[in-house]
Design a protein around this motif. Structure first.
Motif, PDB file in Angstrom:
ATOM      1  N   GLY A  12      62.937  53.138 -42.814  1.00  0.00           N
ATOM      2  CA  GLY A  12      62.569  53.428 -44.193  1.00  0.00           C
ATOM      3  C   GLY A  12      62.612  54.887 -44.570  1.00  0.00           C
ATOM      4  N   TYR A  13      63.185  55.731 -43.713  1.00  0.00           N
ATOM      5  CA  TYR A  13      63.218  57.173 -43.973  1.00  0.00           C
ATOM      6  C   TYR A  13      64.647  57.657 -44.131  1.00  0.00           C
ATOM      7  CZ  TYR A  13      58.347  57.131 -42.473  1.00  0.00           C
ATOM      8  OH  TYR A  13      57.007  56.873 -42.364  1.00  0.00           O
ATOM      9  N   LEU A  14      64.846  58.548 -45.092  1.00  0.00           N
ATOM     10  CA  LEU A  14      66.117  59.239 -45.192  1.00  0.00           C
ATOM     11  C   LEU A  14      66.246  60.261 -44.065  1.00  0.00           C
ATOM     12  CD1 LEU A  14      66.311  60.082 -49.013  1.00  0.00           C
ATOM     13  CD2 LEU A  14      67.673  58.382 -47.808  1.00  0.00           C
ATOM     14  N   PRO A  15      67.479  60.591 -43.654  1.00  0.00           N
ATOM     15  CA  PRO A  15      67.648  61.731 -42.748  1.00  0.00           C
ATOM     16  C   PRO A  15      67.114  63.001 -43.397  1.00  0.00           C
ATOM     17  CG  PRO A  15      69.674  60.444 -42.904  1.00  0.00           C
ATOM     18  CD  PRO A  15      68.757  59.933 -43.978  1.00  0.00           C
ATOM     19  N   ILE A  16      66.596  63.912 -42.597  1.00  0.00           N
ATOM     20  CA  ILE A  16      66.087  65.173 -43.143  1.00  0.00           C
ATOM     21  C   ILE A  16      67.177  65.892 -43.925  1.00  0.00           C
ATOM     22  CG2 ILE A  16      65.169  67.449 -42.520  1.00  0.00           C
ATOM     23  CD1 ILE A  16      63.824  66.079 -40.097  1.00  0.00           C
ATOM     24  N   ALA A  17      68.415  65.758 -43.469  1.00  0.00           N
ATOM     25  CA  ALA A  17      69.535  66.429 -44.131  1.00  0.00           C
ATOM     26  C   ALA A  17      69.822  65.874 -45.518  1.00  0.00           C
ATOM     27  CB  ALA A  17      70.787  66.315 -43.262  1.00  0.00           C
ATOM     28  N   SER A  18      69.217  64.747 -45.884  1.00  0.00           N
ATOM     29  CA  SER A  18      69.506  64.103 -47.163  1.00  0.00           C
ATOM     30  C   SER A  18      68.594  64.575 -48.289  1.00  0.00           C
ATOM     31  CB  SER A  18      69.393  62.580 -47.017  1.00  0.00           C
ATOM     32  OG  SER A  18      70.398  62.084 -46.172  1.00  0.00           O
ATOM     33  N   TYR A  19      67.970  65.734 -48.110  1.00  0.00           N
ATOM     34  CA  TYR A  19      67.056  66.242 -49.128  1.00  0.00           C
ATOM     35  C   TYR A  19      67.537  67.568 -49.703  1.00  0.00           C
ATOM     36  CZ  TYR A  19      63.555  62.747 -47.959  1.00  0.00           C
ATOM     37  OH  TYR A  19      62.893  61.553 -47.773  1.00  0.00           O
ATOM     38  N   GLY A  20      67.216  67.747 -50.982  1.00  0.00           N
ATOM     39  CA  GLY A  20      67.290  69.041 -51.632  1.00  0.00           C
ATOM     40  C   GLY A  20      65.881  69.508 -51.933  1.00  0.00           C
ATOM     41  N   VAL A  21      65.752  70.756 -52.377  1.00  0.00           N
ATOM     42  CA  VAL A  21      64.425  71.312 -52.623  1.00  0.00           C
ATOM     43  C   VAL A  21      64.419  72.045 -53.956  1.00  0.00           C
ATOM     44  CG1 VAL A  21      64.945  73.431 -51.326  1.00  0.00           C
ATOM     45  CG2 VAL A  21      62.559  72.728 -51.646  1.00  0.00           C
ATOM     46  N   ILE A  22      63.339  71.882 -54.712  1.00  0.00           N
ATOM     47  CA  ILE A  22      63.114  72.617 -55.951  1.00  0.00           C
ATOM     48  C   ILE A  22      61.761  73.311 -55.842  1.00  0.00           C
ATOM     49  CG2 ILE A  22      64.526  71.061 -57.339  1.00  0.00           C
ATOM     50  CD1 ILE A  22      61.913  69.732 -58.312  1.00  0.00           C
ATOM     51  N   GLY A  23      61.466  74.251 -56.746  1.00  0.00           N
ATOM     52  CA  GLY A  23      60.178  74.922 -56.673  1.00  0.00           C
ATOM     53  C   GLY A  23      59.988  75.932 -57.783  1.00  0.00           C
ATOM     54  N   ASN A  24      58.797  76.539 -57.792  1.00  0.00           N
ATOM     55  CA  ASN A  24      58.421  77.457 -58.880  1.00  0.00           C
ATOM     56  C   ASN A  24      57.725  78.720 -58.385  1.00  0.00           C
ATOM     57  OD1 ASN A  24      55.939  76.482 -58.073  1.00  0.00           O
ATOM     58  ND2 ASN A  24      55.359  75.646 -60.073  1.00  0.00           N
ATOM     59  N   LEU A  25      57.986  79.139 -57.149  1.00  0.00           N
ATOM     60  CA  LEU A  25      57.377  80.331 -56.545  1.00  0.00           C
ATOM     61  C   LEU A  25      55.880  80.154 -56.309  1.00  0.00           C
ATOM     62  CD1 LEU A  25      59.201  83.271 -58.367  1.00  0.00           C
ATOM     63  CD2 LEU A  25      59.986  81.797 -56.503  1.00  0.00           C
ATOM     64  N   ARG A  26      55.414  78.932 -56.342  1.00  0.00           N
ATOM     65  CA  ARG A  26      54.055  78.595 -55.947  1.00  0.00           C
ATOM     66  C   ARG A  26      54.084  77.423 -54.965  1.00  0.00           C
ATOM     67  NH1 ARG A  26      54.310  82.237 -59.007  1.00  0.00           N
ATOM     68  NH2 ARG A  26      52.793  83.033 -60.499  1.00  0.00           N
ATOM     69  N   THR A  27      54.988  76.484 -55.259  1.00  0.00           N
ATOM     70  CA  THR A  27      55.105  75.302 -54.431  1.00  0.00           C
ATOM     71  C   THR A  27      56.520  74.768 -54.533  1.00  0.00           C
ATOM     72  OG1 THR A  27      54.041  73.205 -53.848  1.00  0.00           O
ATOM     73  CG2 THR A  27      54.411  73.646 -56.206  1.00  0.00           C
ATOM     74  N   THR A  28      56.780  73.691 -53.805  1.00  0.00           N
ATOM     75  CA  THR A  28      58.111  73.104 -53.779  1.00  0.00           C
ATOM     76  C   THR A  28      58.000  71.583 -53.776  1.00  0.00           C
ATOM     77  OG1 THR A  28      58.143  73.138 -51.373  1.00  0.00           O
ATOM     78  CG2 THR A  28      59.112  75.036 -52.491  1.00  0.00           C
ATOM     79  N   ALA A  29      59.146  70.934 -53.971  1.00  0.00           N
ATOM     80  CA  ALA A  29      59.235  69.484 -53.836  1.00  0.00           C
ATOM     81  C   ALA A  29      60.570  69.145 -53.195  1.00  0.00           C
ATOM     82  CB  ALA A  29      59.114  68.802 -55.198  1.00  0.00           C
ATOM     83  N   LEU A  30      60.573  68.153 -52.304  1.00  0.00           N
ATOM     84  CA  LEU A  30      61.799  67.677 -51.678  1.00  0.00           C
ATOM     85  C   LEU A  30      62.277  66.423 -52.403  1.00  0.00           C
ATOM     86  CD1 LEU A  30      61.138  69.773 -49.506  1.00  0.00           C
ATOM     87  CD2 LEU A  30      61.787  68.082 -47.778  1.00  0.00           C
ATOM     88  N   VAL A  31      63.541  66.462 -52.813  1.00  0.00           N
ATOM     89  CA  VAL A  31      64.148  65.379 -53.587  1.00  0.00           C
ATOM     90  C   VAL A  31      65.260  64.755 -52.748  1.00  0.00           C
ATOM     91  CG1 VAL A  31      65.235  64.721 -55.755  1.00  0.00           C
ATOM     92  CG2 VAL A  31      63.697  66.706 -55.687  1.00  0.00           C
ATOM     93  N   GLY A  32      65.160  63.461 -52.471  1.00  0.00           N
ATOM     94  CA  GLY A  32      66.161  62.778 -51.671  1.00  0.00           C
ATOM     95  C   GLY A  32      67.407  62.429 -52.457  1.00  0.00           C
ATOM     96  N   THR A  33      68.485  62.183 -51.722  1.00  0.00           N
ATOM     97  CA  THR A  33      69.724  61.771 -52.378  1.00  0.00           C
ATOM     98  C   THR A  33      69.584  60.422 -53.073  1.00  0.00           C
ATOM     99  OG1 THR A  33      70.453  60.852 -50.254  1.00  0.00           O
ATOM    100  CG2 THR A  33      71.235  63.062 -50.832  1.00  0.00           C
ATOM    101  N   ASN A  34      68.512  59.696 -52.776  1.00  0.00           N
ATOM    102  CA  ASN A  34      68.262  58.418 -53.458  1.00  0.00           C
ATOM    103  C   ASN A  34      67.434  58.576 -54.726  1.00  0.00           C
ATOM    104  OD1 ASN A  34      65.824  59.076 -52.348  1.00  0.00           O
ATOM    105  ND2 ASN A  34      65.545  57.172 -51.208  1.00  0.00           N
ATOM    106  N   GLY A  35      67.156  59.839 -55.130  1.00  0.00           N
ATOM    107  CA  GLY A  35      66.425  60.079 -56.372  1.00  0.00           C
ATOM    108  C   GLY A  35      64.921  60.073 -56.232  1.00  0.00           C
ATOM    109  N   SER A  36      64.410  60.101 -55.008  1.00  0.00           N
ATOM    110  CA  SER A  36      62.963  60.031 -54.783  1.00  0.00           C
ATOM    111  C   SER A  36      62.408  61.382 -54.363  1.00  0.00           C
ATOM    112  CB  SER A  36      62.655  58.985 -53.708  1.00  0.00           C
ATOM    113  OG  SER A  36      61.261  58.890 -53.480  1.00  0.00           O
ATOM    114  N   ILE A  37      61.346  61.822 -55.042  1.00  0.00           N
ATOM    115  CA  ILE A  37      60.595  62.991 -54.597  1.00  0.00           C
ATOM    116  C   ILE A  37      59.610  62.508 -53.540  1.00  0.00           C
ATOM    117  CG2 ILE A  37      58.929  64.772 -55.261  1.00  0.00           C
ATOM    118  CD1 ILE A  37      60.235  64.885 -57.986  1.00  0.00           C
TER     119      ILE A  37
END
Length: 633
Positions: A12-37
């Motif tokens: 039930g887990y994506l590979p670690i390599a299947s994520y991108g990252v966004i953020g605001n210089l305070r925190t971040t979020a990992l977004v999977g290639t399947n559209g899930s944060i």
């Protein structure tokens, strides 16, 4: 292409390599290639998670947007020159594009000049007709808090038993809430026509903003402008020297900025905790903190790309927190991004861990460790500031003198080393090297910048430390520098002895260390950290920073083709977004460890600079190395 179906991957887990990252210089979020944060901590990176399905697919919570029909394939890319991420989900009827970002405005160059709220924007655009499903399951406090979700003021609000409040705006279509075990999940299904757009916005601890779709587009455009302004040159003309690796270079710059705290200037090691160094193993650590030892390498990488203010801010933060530590008679090796000193480590037994790799740890007990290399990092960072034209406050100078004196008095002691061993202290060679660096920098600060202290004493002890390293930190049998005094174990950190100038690159001992690293620590072009047992079960992957150290050593030895081969092999292993993890399995190429990893991107920047300058014979890196060599003679 990565499988974009919800829950795709092992257990039930994506590979670690299947994520991108966004953020605001305070925190971040990992977004999977399947559209899930699948990972996000709010309002700051070191706070408890709100979404953590990365560490427990069932209990962690997520913010997922997916297609109801089967997804044939997916792709991800960043808006050029930014940390604004686009994910494309394709089906037989069309494509759904998600534009994910955390809003930024203001000046990203200076700390405390950015304006941001703990909010996540997800702009959705349909190409063709698509049936869309949304799952929103905030799980505050790493999934320990209860959550109820209600409709209020035309929007949805989630309230936790811990007092956190989260608003979700812009949701339409058929909606329903399911509650299990005191934790609610909001679902929605809707049909979108060709060209139809909407924005889902999640805010924390505030009333609903009820912003318009046009306002979301304005926030996106402002965020894009902020990132590009920080890079200073949208066209990237100043980075053309990087050749085909320009995009990797730019992404590494943007990752380091993303890991920077906009209020303090601290740079955390990675935005995640407990992504395993061995799948199913116990080597799982919390990297959401800022290590003192990262200071000089990070500053060098940022300054080399003309991000001088970011380098200054991090070095000033190092001195602020360590000076405060001196008042308590205890300088730590790692702090929270706001200077937090209590990083007590504990495990979260209710989370199964990424692909059942337990335990999940929060906090890091390294904050209590004795690591002698911290003296070298503090004084080396001060030296970098002064060489860059910065002013060292008068209040800081007695502290720097005390650091030098303490290094001179404590170098004979054992410590737990750069790799933060958890079994027993040793006389680690790298730690002694950094004591030598500390004393060398103290001498330079005294002679060139007026630092008060016993300069002659510092110079004498530096000489003694150097001779001791050469006598006890070198193995005639292995013909290499070794991990600890009188040991026969190799360690990639030994490459730093010639890189730091303790011996010249031409020295037979330096070349022997390079040879031993290539023959005994390198597998498929990737370098493992060490060969010694470390008291933990199982093994780990190859360490990217160590791989880049080998690149530097080869380049400065004049072995440019070998250096380029290893560099290109390592850089090419980055994921589809050119993001790098801490470690890689040399056999499978699987990403391991926390992600994305600042140290890996620092290594890429520094190695690419070293290669290009060595190739052209220009002053930069080569002259610095020659200076170190002359000082050590």
């Amino acid at each position: 292409m990565n499988d974009a179906r919800p829950g795709a991957g092992s257990a039930g887990y994506l590979p670690i390599a299947s994520y991108g990252v966004i953020g605001n210089l305070r925190t971040t979020a990992l977004v999977g290639t399947n559209g899930s944060i699948d990972w996000c901590c709010l309002p700051n990176s070191s706070c408890p998670s709100v979404f953590a399905s990365l560490l427990d697919a069932r209990k962690g919570g997520r913010f997922a947007v997916s297609l109801l029909s089967e997804t044939s394939h997916c792709s991800q890319s960043y808006v050029e020159g930014t940390n604004v991420l686009e994910t494309h989900l394709y089906s037989s009827t069309g494509c759904l594009t998600l534009c994910d970002f955390m809003e930024l405005s203001g000046n990203l160059t200076m700390k405390r000049r950015t304006l941001t709220e703990p909010a996540v924007y997800r702009i959705i655009r349909s190409v063709g007709s698509n049936q869309v499903r949304v799952e929103w399951s905030p799980r505050p406090d790493y999934g320990r808090a209860g959550v109820r979700i209600e409709r209020e003021k035309g929007e949805f609000v989630a309230r936790s038993t811990g007092g956190e409040i989260f608003w979700l705006e812009g949701l339409r279509g058929r909606t329903w809430v399911e509650t299990r075990g005191g934790q609610a999940t909001l679902f929605a299904e809707m049909g979108l026509r060709d060209g139809q757009e909407l924005c889902l916005t999640m805010h924390m601890n505030c009333s609903p903003v009820s912003g318009s779709f046009e306002g979301a587009l304005e926030a996106r455009d402002e965020t894009i402008s902020c990132w590009r302004a920080w890079l200073r040159d949208e066209a990237g003309a100043q980075r053309e020297w990087a050749g085909k690796w320009r995009d990797h270079l730019v992404r590494s710059e943007l990752v380091l900025k993303l890991l920077t705290n906009g209020e303090t200037g601290a740079i955390i090691a990675a935005p995640t905790t407990s992504l395993p160094e061995l799948i199913g193993g116990e080597r799982n650590w919390d990297y959401r903190y800022a290590w003192i030892r990262d200071a000089s390498l990070t500053a060098k990488a940022l300054a080399s790309m003309q991000h001088v203010q970011a380098a200054r801010d991090f070095l000033h933060w190092v001195h602020e927190v360590t000076l405060e530590g001196e008042k308590r008679k205890r300088i730590q090796v790692v702090y929270g991004p706001f200077g937090e000193v209590d990083l007590a480590e504990h495990t979260l037994g209710h989370l199964e861990g990424y692909r059942r790799s337990a335990p999940v740890r929060v906090g890091n007990s390294a904050y209590r460790q004795k690591q002698l290399d911290v003296f070298g990092e503090i004084l080396d960072s001060a030296h970098q500031l002064l060489r860059g034209g910065e002013f060292i406050p008068a209040a800081l100078q007695p502290f720097l003198t005390e650091v030098a004196n303490r290094a001179a008095l404590s170098w004979l002691g054992e410590d737990l080393g750069i790799w933060e061993f958890r079994d027993r202290p040793r006389h680690f060679t790298y730690s002694k090297l950094m004591v030598w660096v500390a004393l060398l920098r103290a001498v330079e600060l005294g002679e060139g910048f007026g630092l008060n202290g016993e300069v002659a004493y510092w110079r004498h002890v530096a000489g003694v430390v150097r001779e001791t390293i050469l006598n006890l930190g070198y193995s005639p049998t292995l013909k290499s520098f070794v991990q600890a005094f009188d040991s026969e174990h190799l360690d990639a950190s030994s490459l730093m002895l010639p890189l730091r100038g303790l011996v010249s690159m031409e020295d037979a001992r330096a070349q022997g260390t390079i040879r031993a690293t290539l023959e005994r620590l390198t597998e498929r072009g990737l370098v493992r950290r060490y060969s010694a047992p470390d008291g933990l079960e199982g093994s780990e992957g190859a360490f990217l920073l160590c791989t880049f150290w080998l690149v530097d050593a080869l380049a400065l030895s004049g072995r440019l083709q070998e250096a380029w081969d290893i560099f290109e092999g390592a850089a090419a292993r980055a994921n589809h977004l050119r993001l790098l993890p801490e470690q890689i399995d040399p056999s499978t190429g699987e990403f391991l460890g926390n992600f994305p990893q600042g140290f890996s991107h620092i290594g890429l920047i520094n190695s690419l600079n070293t290669l290009r300058r060595a190739e052209g014979g220009s002053a930069g890196v080569l002259r610095e190395h020659e200076l170190h060599r002359k000082q050590s003679a």
